[in-house]
Design a protein around this motif. Structure first.
Motif, PDB file in Angstrom:
ATOM      1  N   ARG A 145       5.560   3.541  -1.747  1.00  0.00           N
ATOM      2  CA  ARG A 145       4.890   2.238  -1.729  1.00  0.00           C
ATOM      3  C   ARG A 145       5.850   1.210  -1.142  1.00  0.00           C
ATOM      4  NH1 ARG A 145       0.473  -0.088  -4.006  1.00  0.00           N
ATOM      5  NH2 ARG A 145       0.010   1.807  -5.183  1.00  0.00           N
ATOM      6  N   GLU A 146       5.405   0.498  -0.135  1.00  0.00           N
ATOM      7  CA  GLU A 146       6.229  -0.504   0.537  1.00  0.00           C
ATOM      8  C   GLU A 146       5.399  -1.758   0.777  1.00  0.00           C
ATOM      9  OE1 GLU A 146       8.769  -2.778   1.836  1.00  0.00           O
ATOM     10  OE2 GLU A 146       9.578  -0.756   1.495  1.00  0.00           O
TER      11      GLU A 146
ATOM     12  N   ARG B 203       0.845  -1.193   0.000  1.00  0.00           N
ATOM     13  CA  ARG B 203       0.000   0.000   0.000  1.00  0.00           C
ATOM     14  C   ARG B 203       0.876   1.237   0.000  1.00  0.00           C
ATOM     15  NH1 ARG B 203      -4.929  -1.063   4.310  1.00  0.00           N
ATOM     16  NH2 ARG B 203      -5.506  -3.163   3.642  1.00  0.00           N
TER      17      ARG B 203
ATOM     18  N   CYS C  61       5.162  -4.985   4.926  1.00  0.00           N
ATOM     19  CA  CYS C  61       4.449  -4.369   6.054  1.00  0.00           C
ATOM     20  C   CYS C  61       3.547  -5.418   6.699  1.00  0.00           C
ATOM     21  CB  CYS C  61       3.637  -3.179   5.558  1.00  0.00           C
ATOM     22  SG  CYS C  61       2.682  -2.349   6.837  1.00  0.00           S
TER      23      CYS C  61
ATOM     24  N   TYR D 119      -1.288   7.134  11.205  1.00  0.00           N
ATOM     25  CA  TYR D 119      -0.528   6.352  12.181  1.00  0.00           C
ATOM     26  C   TYR D 119       0.558   7.226  12.785  1.00  0.00           C
ATOM     27  CZ  TYR D 119      -2.538   1.851  10.826  1.00  0.00           C
ATOM     28  OH  TYR D 119      -3.393   0.807  10.615  1.00  0.00           O
TER      29      TYR D 119
ATOM     30  N   PHE E  55       2.259   4.783   1.507  1.00  0.00           N
ATOM     31  CA  PHE E  55       2.526   5.559   2.721  1.00  0.00           C
ATOM     32  C   PHE E  55       2.695   7.016   2.314  1.00  0.00           C
ATOM     33  CE2 PHE E  55       3.722   1.280   3.632  1.00  0.00           C
ATOM     34  CZ  PHE E  55       3.489   1.090   4.989  1.00  0.00           C
ATOM     35  N   ARG E  56       2.071   7.893   3.078  1.00  0.00           N
ATOM     36  CA  ARG E  56       2.169   9.326   2.790  1.00  0.00           C
ATOM     37  C   ARG E  56       2.598  10.083   4.045  1.00  0.00           C
ATOM     38  NH1 ARG E  56      -2.383   7.794  -0.279  1.00  0.00           N
ATOM     39  NH2 ARG E  56      -2.247   8.400  -2.487  1.00  0.00           N
TER      40      ARG E  56
ATOM     41  N   ASN F 297      -3.376   2.281  15.838  1.00  0.00           N
ATOM     42  CA  ASN F 297      -2.818   3.326  14.970  1.00  0.00           C
ATOM     43  C   ASN F 297      -1.406   3.744  15.383  1.00  0.00           C
ATOM     44  OD1 ASN F 297      -5.348   3.120  13.925  1.00  0.00           O
ATOM     45  ND2 ASN F 297      -5.885   5.268  14.147  1.00  0.00           N
TER      46      ASN F 297
ATOM     47  N   ARG G 283       0.277   8.652   6.893  1.00  0.00           N
ATOM     48  CA  ARG G 283      -0.992   8.023   6.519  1.00  0.00           C
ATOM     49  C   ARG G 283      -0.692   6.737   5.767  1.00  0.00           C
ATOM     50  NH1 ARG G 283      -5.225  11.223   7.605  1.00  0.00           N
ATOM     51  NH2 ARG G 283      -6.639   9.832   6.487  1.00  0.00           N
ATOM     52  N   PHE G 284      -1.387   5.701   6.188  1.00  0.00           N
ATOM     53  CA  PHE G 284      -1.272   4.388   5.550  1.00  0.00           C
ATOM     54  C   PHE G 284      -2.634   4.069   4.964  1.00  0.00           C
ATOM     55  CE2 PHE G 284      -1.299  -0.372   6.062  1.00  0.00           C
ATOM     56  CZ  PHE G 284      -0.454  -0.621   4.996  1.00  0.00           C
TER      57      PHE G 284
ATOM     58  N   ALA H 227       2.772   2.590  14.955  1.00  0.00           N
ATOM     59  CA  ALA H 227       3.586   1.872  13.982  1.00  0.00           C
ATOM     60  C   ALA H 227       5.061   1.993  14.327  1.00  0.00           C
ATOM     61  CB  ALA H 227       3.347   2.411  12.574  1.00  0.00           C
TER      62      ALA H 227
ATOM     63  N   VAL I 140       7.862  -2.265   8.070  1.00  0.00           N
ATOM     64  CA  VAL I 140       6.879  -1.556   8.886  1.00  0.00           C
ATOM     65  C   VAL I 140       6.089  -2.576   9.705  1.00  0.00           C
ATOM     66  CG1 VAL I 140       4.958   0.071   8.890  1.00  0.00           C
ATOM     67  CG2 VAL I 140       6.652   0.179   7.050  1.00  0.00           C
TER      68      VAL I 140
END
Length: 213
Positions: A131-132, A121, A135, A193, A123-124, A163, A187-188, A165, A212
């Protein structure tokens, strides 16, 4: 019966001409029979190289999960499925309630760990989008059972709240341009998070790799 051997000082010098003779004879045979010698040398070299490669392969295979404390006492729960028409299947994916249920029913069970891969997904963090795929959702016991070392954060509380990480040092660098990511948010998917820990990069030989948690 006891046999005693004694060598005088003149014994070892006599070895040199003997070895010299063997060396010269072998060298002459190599020169005279070049094709035969080449086949033998290539065969010997191939055998030695194959042995070394097999040894390195076995060494690598047998090194997996050796970083886990008390690995000989650690077990993975497997579901045995008997589908119609095919062989019995041993599946390493089981339902989450097994962990608390087993801890309640087996007094000798010291700890249990559940991990679920999330998949790739996005990550921002601010303007940064990454994208990773490595996780996992995980229980806090992952730090103890998988020997995960935290560079910052408390392993006792890092994953105790929703929430929260834990990022690897390299993931924190990619997402925030710094390893000092403790307390920062990202944000995931659509969920915010908070970073509650930064772990040392997980570089052990393991069938699970995670950036992650």
């Amino acid at each position: 019966m006891v046999i005693s051997l004694a060598f005088g000082t003149d014994f070892f010098p006599t070895l040199h001409p003997m070895f010299s003779h063997y060396f010269k004879t072998g060298l002459r045979n190599l020169v005279r029979q070049k094709a035969y010698s080449l086949i033998n040398i290539l065969g010997l070299a191939t055998g030695i190289a194959s042995f070394i490669l097999i040894l390195l392969f076995l060494q690598n295979e047998l090194s997996y999960e050796r970083h886990i404390p008390r690995s000989s006492d650690t077990y993975r729960l497997v579901e045995i499925q008997v589908p119609a028409g095919i062989d019995v299947q041993h599946v390493a994916i089981t339902s989450g309630p097994w962990a608390p249920s087993l801890k309640e029913s087996l007094p000798e069970l010291e700890e249990a760990l559940r991990m679920m891969p999330v998949g790739g997904r996005v990550f921002r963090a601010g303007d940064k989008v990454i994208r990773e795929s490595d996780c996992f959702y995980a229980d806090p016991s992952v730090f103890f059972m998988f020997n995960v070392k935290l560079a910052s954060g408390n392993p006792g509380t890092a994953l105790s709240e929703p929430n929260s990480a834990v990022l690897s040092a390299s993931m924190a660098e990619r997402l925030f341009d710094t390893n000092a990511a403790l307390g920062k948010t990202f944000r995931f998917g659509d969920t915010p998070y908070q970073v509650t820990g930064v772990m040392e990069d997980y570089e052990h030989n393991s069938h699970l790799a995670f950036q992650v948690l």
